[in-house]
Each structure stands twice: as structure tokens, then as C-alpha cells.
Design a protein around this motif. Structure first.
Motif, PDB file in Angstrom:
ATOM      1  N   VAL A   1     -49.872 -31.488 -99.404  1.00  0.00           N
ATOM      2  CA  VAL A   1     -48.975 -30.823-100.354  1.00  0.00           C
ATOM      3  C   VAL A   1     -47.698 -31.636-100.536  1.00  0.00           C
ATOM      4  O   VAL A   1     -47.205 -31.834-101.666  1.00  0.00           O
ATOM      5  N   ALA A   2     -47.145 -32.138 -99.409  1.00  0.00           N
ATOM      6  CA  ALA A   2     -45.921 -32.942 -99.498  1.00  0.00           C
ATOM      7  C   ALA A   2     -46.162 -34.240-100.260  1.00  0.00           C
ATOM      8  O   ALA A   2     -45.319 -34.675-101.065  1.00  0.00           O
TER       9      ALA A   2
ATOM     10  N   TYR B   1     -46.317 -33.487-103.923  1.00  0.00           N
ATOM     11  CA  TYR B   1     -44.977 -33.177-104.438  1.00  0.00           C
ATOM     12  C   TYR B   1     -44.176 -34.448-104.679  1.00  0.00           C
ATOM     13  O   TYR B   1     -43.581 -34.649-105.758  1.00  0.00           O
ATOM     14  N   TRP B   2     -44.148 -35.342-103.672  1.00  0.00           N
ATOM     15  CA  TRP B   2     -43.353 -36.563-103.826  1.00  0.00           C
ATOM     16  C   TRP B   2     -43.985 -37.537-104.809  1.00  0.00           C
ATOM     17  O   TRP B   2     -43.293 -38.371-105.409  1.00  0.00           O
TER      18      TRP B   2
ATOM     19  N   PHE C   1     -45.332 -36.599-107.658  1.00  0.00           N
ATOM     20  CA  PHE C   1     -44.807 -36.161-108.955  1.00  0.00           C
ATOM     21  C   PHE C   1     -43.351 -36.594-109.134  1.00  0.00           C
ATOM     22  O   PHE C   1     -42.892 -36.808-110.258  1.00  0.00           O
ATOM     23  N   LYS C   2     -42.639 -36.733-108.028  1.00  0.00           N
ATOM     24  CA  LYS C   2     -41.252 -37.198-108.091  1.00  0.00           C
ATOM     25  C   LYS C   2     -41.164 -38.707-108.250  1.00  0.00           C
ATOM     26  O   LYS C   2     -40.074 -39.255-108.458  1.00  0.00           O
TER      27      LYS C   2
END
Length: 469
Positions: free
Chosen positions: A429-430, A433-434, A436-437
Motif C-alpha cells: 500500500v505504501a 501511494y508513493w 502515485f506521488k
């Protein structure tokens, strides 16, 4: 027609009449059966083989072919015993035959290790009605010896009471000998039936000064009693069977020296079965985990000892006070009865994750206050809180199982879930998330492997203690 031919014809007519009218034979049976002489045969670590006896009861005038085969139980072929499958022919009037199964010495036999020997009828002459008896499957069991207060092995009934229907015909009472060694000369007991509300010759066939002999490695044998069907709708009737004497000074009569047999009319037996079915459903519903509604969950959470204040102790009150915040929090999770429990499962995981995050933050704050590194806090406070349930589960599994396989499975399984789900899912999940960043997600390994090895060693301690014991 000569006199000899006439006598032969009369003899055949008498035999046919015996078969048709089922006149009891000398062994008490009318219908011919074949089975093992005992339900269980006991062995110990020093035995090289086990001896079993196949017996025929009733009419034995015809030849019959049978086959016996060893079958795996907890004890396995080629590890504890040698596989054997062999056919035997019983000639006319042959009542018994001994067979032998070879055991593998030096193997790790444990209490309640068992394998089986199955008996089946292969071929029988035309008109022969021999059937397999109730003991067509024998158990070979590694058991722990039980002794009486005077230090002697005991002989006693397996159960204190039996329930049979009046139309059963024959019922079987089991007797157990606690000694597991071989008895070349055998040990015999005498037993009698005694009337209760049931009357001899009217409700059952009495036995006076009956004898049962334990030979060789026979551990649990049986006594057959004929139940007579009056065909009347009467109330339950009882009689008792009692061991009177053991003909060996090295044995004593156990605590279960008397057993009660209750004869129930057939129609009443059906009513009893229906009542048991209803009660079973009622108690299974009571035993089902969780409550049926939010109201029941909240009331159970705020009540001491689930509302049973009469039987509540001081310890129950203290435990309730300490656990109240957690009990009240989890009371708002959807009940298991809602949508087959799926919402309960999902919300429980969410709440557990939330509480885990709180515990982790509190441990980190505590470590910061007293000057302890996060790595030390993680392998002490946090690890202790998350691993104690698994540790006790491994301990109980190691104590109760013969091989401790479940304990090892719990150790490896819980650590695998922690690594592959606890870390894996959160890192995935992390990473997403990163990603997409537009940044890279990196986790330093640190001393993660050290923590996992230490946790596994801590949980393996009860297993080693169980094996050494």
C-alpha cells in the motif's frame, strides 16, 4: 433305504431345523459371525509383533475364506509396523485362528499411537450365512498403563452404563485390562448379571458365573448378553453386570466393577432421539460465538461476568474493570449474525489495526520518554504484546498433542502471516501511494531478521520443554 442312510437324512433335517429356528449354540450365538477376539490389542516399545485372534461364533460347519489387512492410523506402515494383507481359509468346525503383525522396533512410539487391522469375508460356500461381527476392525494401540491404589493393574468395565433397545437382540459390554504386557497364560475374570427392574428370562438372558479370559496382548474385550423382546410397551427396565473375581493375584478389580444396562422400548427410544436432537440444536445455538444483535453485545460488554452477578467473583470484577474500554469498543462491531459474519470480520480487522497503531505509538512515546531506541521497544514491549497469545497457543498445543506438529505450525504460520501480510500488505500500500506521488518507497532492513529469529526461538521453548518431558 438302509438304517445308516436314514440316520444321515435325519441328521441333516435336524441341522436344517436348527438353522431355521435359530436354536442357540454352545457359545450362546445363533447366527454365525466372524470377528476378532478383542476390540483393542495393546503393545509396548519392546514388542516385536502383535498377536491377534480371529474367532467364529454360531454355526461353523462350513468352510469360509477371509482376508485381513493392516491400515494406517497415527502409526504408519513401514515406520511403526510392516504392512500385511493375507487370506485365510477356515475349514469346517474351525473356531479360531491366530495371526501375527510385525512391528518395527526402535521407532518413536507415543501414547495413543494406533493402527488398524480390517477383516472381511472373501468367499463362502453356498448357503453359508456367516457375517462380519461388530469387532471386524481391530485396533492396535500403544497405551499408558493404569494402576490401582495398591499398585496393581486393573480390570474393569469401559463404561458405567449402557442404553439399548429391546429389539437389539444381542448387546455388547466392553471390559478393559490396564496391563499392556503379554500374558502367555492369560488372566480370567468371573462375572454375574443381577436383576433390577428387568427380570431374567423375561427381559434378558442371565449369566451366572460367566468367564472372560484375556490372552496375550488383548487389552479390551467384550461380553455379549442376549436381550429378549417382549413386544409390550412398558417403561424402561434395568439390570446390572458385575465383575465378581479376578483369578490372578497380580491384578485387581477397578473402580468400574459394575455397569448398568437400561432396556428402552423402541418407540420410546425414538422419542429420546428426537429430544436429544432438539436439545443439541438448542445448546449449539447457545454455544455459537458472538451475540445476535448490537444490543446484546453492548449489554454483555458493560455487565460483569456476562450479567451473572450471583456467581461473579472479585477476580471477575477486576478483570471487567481493566478490560472495559476494549470490551466497550469492540461491542460496536457488527454482530456475527449479520450477513454471515462478513461485516464483523472486516470491521474487526479495522479495529485491530487501529488499536495496533495506538499501541505502537504509545510504545514509541514511552521509549522516547525513558530514552530507549525504537528497535529495543519493538522487540520488548510491542513484541511481548503481540506474541504472548501465540506463545500460549503454542504451549497448549505442545502439551496436548502427541507430536507437537500443531505447535510448530502455529509458530511458522504466525510468523509467516506477520511477515507476508503484516509487513507485505502495508508495504505494498505504501509503495503504491508513493508511486502515485512520483517518489521511491524505501525501507531500511535494520535488525528485522534478528527480531524474527528471536520471536521464533521464544515460541519454540514450550515445544522443546514438551519433547524433553
Amino acid at each position: 433305504m438302509s438304517s445308516s442312510q436314514r440316520k444321515i437324512g435325519e441328521f441333516r433335517e435336524i441341522e436344517k431345523l436348527i438353522e431355521e429356528t435359530e436354536v442357540p449354540q454352545s457359545n450362546g450365538r445363533t447366527k454365525p459371525i466372524i470377528e476378532f477376539s478383542a476390540r483393542i490389542y495393546a503393545i509396548d516399545k519392546n514388542d516385536k509383533q502383535v498377536k491377534l485372534t480371529i474367532v467364529r461364533r454360531g454355526l461353523t460347519k462350513n468352510a469360509i475364506n477371509v482376508n485381513y489387512t493392516t491400515v494406517n492410523g497415527v502409526a504408519k506402515r513401514d515406520q511403526h509396523f510392516l504392512f500385511k494383507s493375507k487370506s485365510l481359509q477356515f475349514v469346517a468346525n474351525e473356531a479360531k485362528r491366530d495371526i501375527y503383525i510385525d512391528l518395527i522396533q526402535g521407532d518413536d512410539w507415543r501414547i495413543n499411537h494406533v493402527f488398524y487391522v480390517h477383516l472381511k469375508v472373501e468367499d463362502q460356500s453356498k448357503g453359508d450365512k456367516t457375517k462380519l461381527g461388530n469387532c471386524a476392525n481391530a485396533r492396535i494401540l500403544f497405551v499408558r498403563e493404569n494402576y490401582s491404589f495398591d499398585g496393581l493393574p486393573t480390570i474393569e468395565f469401559t463404561k458405567n452404563n449402557y442404553l439399548v433397545t429391546e429389539s437389539i437382540g444381542w448387546m455388547r459390554v466392553c471390559v478393559t485390562k490396564s496391563y499392556t504386557g503379554c500374558l502367555p497364560n492369560g488372566v480370567s475374570i468371573n462375572f454375574d448379571t443381577q436383576d433390577g427392574s428387568a427380570d431374567a428370562y423375561s427381559d434378558y438372558m442371565p449369566i451366572k458365573n460367566g468367564q472372560l479370559i484375556f490372552n496375550d496382548q488383548e487389552y479390551q474385550k467384550y461380553i455379549d448378553i442376549q436381550i429378549l423382546n417382549e413386544g409390550k410397551d412398558v417403561k424402561d427396565q434395568t439390570f446390572t453386570l458385575e465383575i465378581k473375581r479376578v483369578h490372578d493375584p497380580n491384578f485387581s478389580i477397578g473402580a468400574k466393577c459394575k455397569t448398568t444396562i437400561t432396556i428402552v422400548p423402541d418407540n420410546k427410544m425414538l422419542k429420546n432421539v428426537m429430544n436429544i436432537h432438539r436439545l443439541l440444536g438448542h445448546y449449539l445455538k447457545k454455544m455459537s460465538p458472538g451475540q445476535q444483535s448490537w444490543r446484546e453485545q453492548i449489554l454483555n460488554a458493560v455487565s460483569v461476568n456476562a450479567g451473572d452477578l450471583t456467581n461473579a467473583t472479585i477476580c471477575d470484577c477486576i478483570t471487567h474493570a481493566l478490560a472495559f474500554p476494549w470490551k466497550f469498543t469492540f461491542a460496536f462491531i457488527p454482530p456475527p449474525s449479520l450477513m454471515n459474519g462478513y461485516p464483523s470480520f472486516i470491521f474487526a480487522l479495522v479495529v485491530i489495526g487501529f488499536l495496533t497503531a495506538i499501541v505502537g505509538d504509545l510504545a514509541s512515546i514511552f521509549g522516547c520518554m525513558v530514552g530507549i531506541k525504537d528497535s529495543v521497544t519493538a522487540i520488548t514491549l510491542v513484541a511481548l504484546g503481540t506474541s504472548m497469545p501465540d506463545t500460549f497457543a503454542s504451549k497448549f498445543a505442545a502439551e496436548n498433542d502427541d507430536s507437537a506438529d500443531n505447535a510448530i505450525g502455529n509458530v511458522t504460520g504466525s510468523n509467516s502471516v506477520n511477515v507476508f501480510l503484516g509487513l507485505g500488505v502495508s508495504w505494498v500500500v505504501a509503495a503504491i501511494y508513493w508511486a502515485f506521488k512520483g517518489e521511491e518507497f524505501r525501507v531500511e532492513s535494520g535488525d528485522l531478521s534478528f527480531r524474527q529469529v528471536k520471536a521464533a526461538l521464544i515460541r519454540l521453548k514450550p515445544i522443546e520443554a514438551n519433547r524433553s518431558a
